[in-house]
Design a protein around this motif. Structure first.
Motif: not given
Length: 692
Positions: A59-88
């Motif tokens: 559920w927490f696997e992340v795909l990083c598509n670096e072929t795009l500019s800028p790269p896109t971040t996707l939570v694979k299993k729910i197929n939703m693109e991530v804008l950012n993680f609120s980690y501080v």
């Protein structure tokens, strides 16, 4: 002293590094060790992860598509693109995931979308406190579908209907314009919307959105008509059994006074409050503690005492380490001296002195050199094992391939044999004798280094059924001749006559061109020219002892049988020599010739070699030929002309050559042999003399 200052310098560097890490939150790891923690500008903290074994579960696997500019971040299993993680790190946890949430539209030219979100079964859900449901458009009545029995939705007015939205109210919400908003249920895992107006007035929109983002962007909200996604916040909860605690609320946090990533093992780090604010305690001393700090009065003497004790302990540790290294090195030197003495080093020095330079070209290898050459005597490098030790294949630093003989554990009786082999081989310079390159005496067991002979032993090619290359008759004759020449050289041409005393097919090696190389001189003996024999505990040894052993090798070449016959082959005796002699005396020697060479050789050649072997195996040592005579006779046999007709019947030849059934030859007394003397008709002596 240099080592001491070096250690102090390293200690200071580590201390400064720790301070720098404590003052820089970005240095605290957020991902699992060895895993990538960024995708473009997005930092990816654990339990999320990029790549195998970098995330908690699928559920927490992340795909990083670096072929795009800028790269896109996707939570694979729910197929939703991530804008950012609120980690501080200072927040002591990962609060939420900001994703792209779809905008559902109706009657919106040129597009109309009806995308849905379904998070059922996943640990993710829409954040109840941070998101809101928004419906926009003139007289729009939108409801969230699939939420039973609760009805969630809102209805917008139609103010300034020529625009999508009216002017926002003073609270920056859209309740006073052509949009409406409402709260969403807790633990919402699905999103879909329906529009209740059958005849809408213009474009109608519905979406779940991050409340703070929407409040900030409402003044430019007309852009939403052409927007497919808006930011929304996903929360998640993990089952409490994963962490074995009753007060677990579905999320992990670092304890007060710590920061970092609580999902990583040992991911929470102590906050050094004293470094964050050096004036926190005023004139008192701020002392950091795990999870908190305390203010103490000035105690310079304690600091000085601590530094003094630390310096003293450091000196003690360094001094002890240097003493240990010194004692270890001294012990190694003593141990090498012990091995050198036990392996006969002093005896070898005496022999080197007595032979005046004949050993000067013998290299003394170090144990380190031979360990490296043989990969620490790896069992995969073993070439063979014998009664005196094991032979390993090795490669020296200069690229030469060598054979390293590791003798068995030394006892007083075997030391002399080892040194004897070094001395004898160092004096030998013959193309058919294995060359000794050097030795090593500083190991527990002594080591000898020889030139590497690649094709194994004569024994293997004669008796090992796995060998795919049987030795033809011509090669066998040449090997016999070369071996005889090497032994003759030892007996008559060496500076001091040398008796090998262990001539056998396992000690005859074959090089890349299948040329013979005599090896294994551990039991050899060298004698002065005025000696006639050498007495041992068992018997008397002369050069005629090597002749007898060579006769056994000739029989092996003729018959292809081992020196000790199998039970199937043996009749009265299991000795090949006895069996061969009986066959000769009964005129049936051709019956035991090796079938692999019987059709290749002329009968005359076979019989001449057979009678030569018979003379070498005479019970009377005086009646055996010398190795010089044996070598000369084999030289005469070699150039016999070949028959032109390849279809000659060799078995028919046995009947035609009647003189082969004459009496066996009487051992020659002359210094040379001829074909006529070899086939002269005289009976064999049956005198019972010592087998020497």
């Amino acid at each position: 002293m240099i080592m001491r200052f070096a250690l102090i310098f390293i200690f200071l560097v580590l201390l400064l590094t720790k301070v720098a890490l404590a003052s820089n939150s970005t240095a605290i790891p957020i991902a699992k060790p060895g895993c990538n923690d960024t995708c473009g500008q997005v930092r990816v903290p654990y339990p999320f992860g990029i790549g195998p074994d970098c995330y908690r579960d699928s559920w927490f696997e992340v795909l990083c598509n670096e072929t795009l500019s800028p790269p896109t971040t996707l939570v694979k299993k729910i197929n939703m693109e991530v804008l950012n993680f609120s980690y501080v790190p200072e927040y002591t946890s990962i609060e939420f995931v900001r994703v792209k949430s779809p905008v559902i539209s109706k009657n919106c030219s040129p597009r109309e979308t009806e995308q849905r979100v379904n998070l059922t079964g996943s640990p993710f859900f829409y954040s109840e406190t941070r998101n809101k449901f928004v419906a926009a458009g003139c007289n729009n009545r939108a409801l969230m579908a699939g939420i039973n029995p609760t009805i969630v939705g809102c209805e917008s007015d139609c103010i300034n209907g020529d625009t999508l939205f009216g002017s926002p109210g003073p609270d920056k919400t859209c309740n006073s314009g052509t949009c409406c908003e409402t709260v969403i249920p807790s633990d919402l895992k699905t999103f879909n919307a329906t529009f209740e107006r059958n005849e809408p007035e213009g474009c109608q929109l519905a979406f779940l959105v991050d409340q703070q983002w929407f409040d900030f962007s409402i003044e430019n909200s007309s852009r939403l008509q052409n927007t497919e996604y808006v930011p929304a916040l996903l929360d998640w909860s993990l089952p409490p059994e994963d962490y074995g605690t009753s007060n677990y609320s579905g999320r992990l946090y670092c304890s007060y006074g710590y920061w970092g990533n609580p999902y990583l093992p040992y991911g929470c780090h102590d906050i050094d409050e004293c470094l964050e604010d050096k004036r926190r305690c005023g004139d008192d001393t701020c002392v950091n503690k795990p999870g908190h700090f305390v203010c103490e009065g000035s105690r310079t003497w304690i600091i000085a005492l601590g530094l003094g004790l630390g310096f003293g302990i450091l000196c003690l540790v360094v001094g002890g380490w240097l003493l240990y290294k010194f004692l270890k090195k001294r012990r190694e030197v003593k141990l090498k001296e012990k091995f050198f003495k036990r392996s006969g080093g002093f005896l070898l020095q005496q022999q080197m002195f007595s032979h005046k330079g004949s050993l000067e070209k013998t290299k003394i290898f170090t144990s380190k050199e031979l360990d490296k050459a043989t990969d620490n005597f790896n069992k995969n490098r073993v070439l063979g094992q014998g009664g005196q030790g094991t032979v390993y294949k090795g490669m020296l630093v200069d690229g030469r391939i060598v054979a390293v003989k590791k003798s068995k554990a030394m006892v007083a009786e075997t030391v002399e044999e080892f040194i004897n082999e070094v001395v004898i081989l160092s004096q030998i310079n013959h193309r058919n004798v294995v060359k000794l390159l050097g030795c090593c005496l500083e190991t527990e067991v002594p080591l000898l280094v020889y030139e590497f002979i690649p094709n194994g032993t004569l024994f293997q090619y004669l008796h090992d059924q796995s060998e795919e290359f049987p030795l033809p008759w011509g090669t066998r004759l040449r090997i016999a001749k070369e071996t005889a020449e090497a032994i003759s050289y030892l007996h008559f041409s060496a500076s001091i006559p040398i008796y090998h005393r262990d001539i056998k097919s396992t000690n005859i090696l074959l090089d890349e061109k299948f040329k013979a190389k005599v090896s294994d001189f551990g039991t050899s003996r060298s004698i002065s020219v005025d000696q006639t024999h050498l007495t041992t505990r068992a018997s008397q040894f002369t050069e005629k002892s090597d002749v007898y052993s060579f006769g056994v090798v000739l029989v092996e070449l003729l018959t292809g049988e081992k020196p000790i016959l199998s039970l199937k082959m043996a009749d009265k005796s299991r000795s090949l020599a006895t069996h061969f002699i009986a066959s000769m005396e009964e005129n049936r020697v051709l019956e035991i010739i090796d079938g692999r060479v019987e059709k290749q050789a002329k009968v005359e050649e076979l019989m001449m070699v057979a009678k030569l072997a018979y003379r070498c195996l005479s019970l009377s040592g005086k009646k055996r030929p010398t190795m010089k005579e044996v070598a000369m006779q084999l030289e005469q046999i070699m150039p016999l002309p070949k028959q032109n007709d390849s279809n000659v019947d060799h078995h028919h030849g046995r009947e035609e050559i009647n003189y082969l059934k004459l009496d066996l030859p009487f051992p020659l007394e002359s210094s040379s042999l001829t074909d006529s003397s070899l086939f002269s008709g005289t009976s064999c002596s049956t005198e019972k003399e010592p087998l020497v």
